[in-house]
Design a protein around this motif. Structure first.
Motif, PDB file in Angstrom:
ATOM      1  N   MET A  26      13.054   7.794  -2.347  1.00 42.75           N
ATOM      2  CA  MET A  26      12.106   7.830  -1.236  1.00 42.75           C
ATOM      3  C   MET A  26      10.692   7.563  -1.749  1.00 42.75           C
ATOM      4  N   GLU A  27      10.329   8.155  -2.870  1.00 45.74           N
ATOM      5  CA  GLU A  27       8.989   7.970  -3.419  1.00 45.74           C
ATOM      6  C   GLU A  27       8.738   6.507  -3.778  1.00 45.74           C
ATOM      7  N   GLU A  28       9.744   5.852  -4.373  1.00 48.78           N
ATOM      8  CA  GLU A  28       9.608   4.430  -4.720  1.00 48.78           C
ATOM      9  C   GLU A  28       9.517   3.570  -3.460  1.00 48.78           C
ATOM     10  N   ALA A  29      10.296   3.925  -2.437  1.00 46.94           N
ATOM     11  CA  ALA A  29      10.251   3.182  -1.174  1.00 46.94           C
ATOM     12  C   ALA A  29       8.883   3.312  -0.517  1.00 46.94           C
ATOM     13  N   ILE A  30       8.317   4.501  -0.578  1.00 43.66           N
ATOM     14  CA  ILE A  30       6.990   4.726   0.005  1.00 43.66           C
ATOM     15  C   ILE A  30       5.938   3.909  -0.743  1.00 43.66           C
ATOM     16  N   SER A  32       6.418   1.093  -2.308  1.00 41.75           N
ATOM     17  CA  SER A  32       6.632  -0.303  -1.914  1.00 41.75           C
ATOM     18  C   SER A  32       6.082  -0.559  -0.521  1.00 41.75           C
ATOM     19  N   ALA A  33       6.326   0.373   0.400  1.00 42.26           N
ATOM     20  CA  ALA A  33       5.862   0.219   1.787  1.00 42.26           C
ATOM     21  C   ALA A  33       4.347   0.219   1.873  1.00 42.26           C
ATOM     22  N   THR A  34       3.697   1.138   1.151  1.00 42.30           N
ATOM     23  CA  THR A  34       2.236   1.227   1.232  1.00 42.30           C
ATOM     24  C   THR A  34       1.554   0.125   0.419  1.00 42.30           C
ATOM     25  N   LYS A  35       2.322  -0.553  -0.433  1.00 42.16           N
ATOM     26  CA  LYS A  35       1.788  -1.751  -1.087  1.00 42.16           C
ATOM     27  C   LYS A  35       1.797  -2.905  -0.090  1.00 42.16           C
ATOM     28  N   ALA A  36       2.865  -2.967   0.731  1.00 38.33           N
ATOM     29  CA  ALA A  36       2.982  -4.017   1.752  1.00 38.33           C
ATOM     30  C   ALA A  36       1.997  -3.794   2.893  1.00 38.33           C
ATOM     31  N   VAL A  37       1.825  -2.528   3.289  1.00 37.77           N
ATOM     32  CA  VAL A  37       0.889  -2.149   4.359  1.00 37.77           C
ATOM     33  C   VAL A  37       0.038  -1.008   3.812  1.00 37.77           C
ATOM     34  N   PRO A  38      -1.172  -1.312   3.337  1.00 42.74           N
ATOM     35  CA  PRO A  38      -2.006  -0.233   2.806  1.00 42.74           C
ATOM     36  C   PRO A  38      -2.264   0.834   3.864  1.00 42.74           C
ATOM     37  N   LYS A  40      -1.172   5.270   4.812  1.00 42.92           N
ATOM     38  CA  LYS A  40      -0.533   6.535   4.487  1.00 42.92           C
ATOM     39  C   LYS A  40       0.837   6.602   5.144  1.00 42.92           C
ATOM     40  N   ALA A  41       1.864   6.877   4.335  1.00 41.56           N
ATOM     41  CA  ALA A  41       3.214   7.008   4.881  1.00 41.56           C
ATOM     42  C   ALA A  41       3.302   8.298   5.693  1.00 41.56           C
ATOM     43  N   ALA A  42       3.854   8.196   6.902  1.00 41.31           N
ATOM     44  CA  ALA A  42       3.952   9.345   7.794  1.00 41.31           C
ATOM     45  C   ALA A  42       5.388   9.825   7.954  1.00 41.31           C
ATOM     46  N   GLU A  43       6.353   8.917   7.786  1.00 43.19           N
ATOM     47  CA  GLU A  43       7.751   9.273   8.022  1.00 43.19           C
ATOM     48  C   GLU A  43       8.644   8.360   7.209  1.00 43.19           C
ATOM     49  N   ALA A  44       9.763   8.918   6.727  1.00 39.37           N
ATOM     50  CA  ALA A  44      10.738   8.124   5.979  1.00 39.37           C
ATOM     51  C   ALA A  44      12.140   8.448   6.473  1.00 39.37           C
ATOM     52  N   ASN A  45      12.912   7.416   6.754  1.00 39.44           N
ATOM     53  CA  ASN A  45      14.302   7.573   7.193  1.00 39.44           C
ATOM     54  C   ASN A  45      15.173   6.659   6.356  1.00 39.44           C
ATOM     55  N   LEU A  46      16.392   7.100   6.090  1.00 37.92           N
ATOM     56  CA  LEU A  46      17.351   6.290   5.354  1.00 37.92           C
ATOM     57  C   LEU A  46      18.497   5.960   6.291  1.00 37.92           C
ATOM     58  N   ASP A  61      -1.815   2.613   9.080  1.00 35.66           N
ATOM     59  CA  ASP A  61      -2.713   1.726   8.339  1.00 35.66           C
ATOM     60  C   ASP A  61      -4.169   2.165   8.487  1.00 35.66           C
ATOM     61  N   HIS A  62      -5.055   1.388   7.881  1.00 37.77           N
ATOM     62  CA  HIS A  62      -6.485   1.739   7.874  1.00 37.77           C
ATOM     63  C   HIS A  62      -7.136   1.652   9.252  1.00 37.77           C
TER      64      HIS A  62
END
Length: 82
Positions: A26-30, A32-38, A40-46, A61-62
């Motif tokens: 999950m941490e690695e996915a977050i 990657s996600a915040t690199k694609a969209v700068p 703050k991650a708010a939710e993660a689902n698998l 996003d900003h």
């Protein structure tokens, strides 16, 4: 899992098979996600999509807009939902 202070996290699907099959945490996915969209991650689902295990990350996003980023749990590749 170590979580950033002040961030609300939720994993709604706790299927152990999905988690066991995910090479990307999950941490690695977050990351990657915040690199694609700068922002703050708010939710993660698998979950599963077309037979692949996918992390679905909601990023604020900003501009304070929520964006969905899908991260492949095998490769870590991020795809922004447009």
């Amino acid at each position: 899992a170590a979580l950033a202070a002040g961030t609300a996290w939720a994993i709604f699907e706790t299927n152990r098979e999905l988690i066991a099959g995910a090479k990307i945490t999950m941490e690695e996915a977050i990351k990657s996600a915040t690199k694609a969209v700068p922002g703050k991650a708010a939710e993660a689902n698998l979950g599963k999509d077309d037979g692949r295990t996918i992390w679905k990350i909601e990023v604020i996003d900003h501009n304070n807009k929520s964006q969905t980023v899908y991260v492949d749990a095998q490769t870590g590749l991020a795809k922004i939902d447009k």
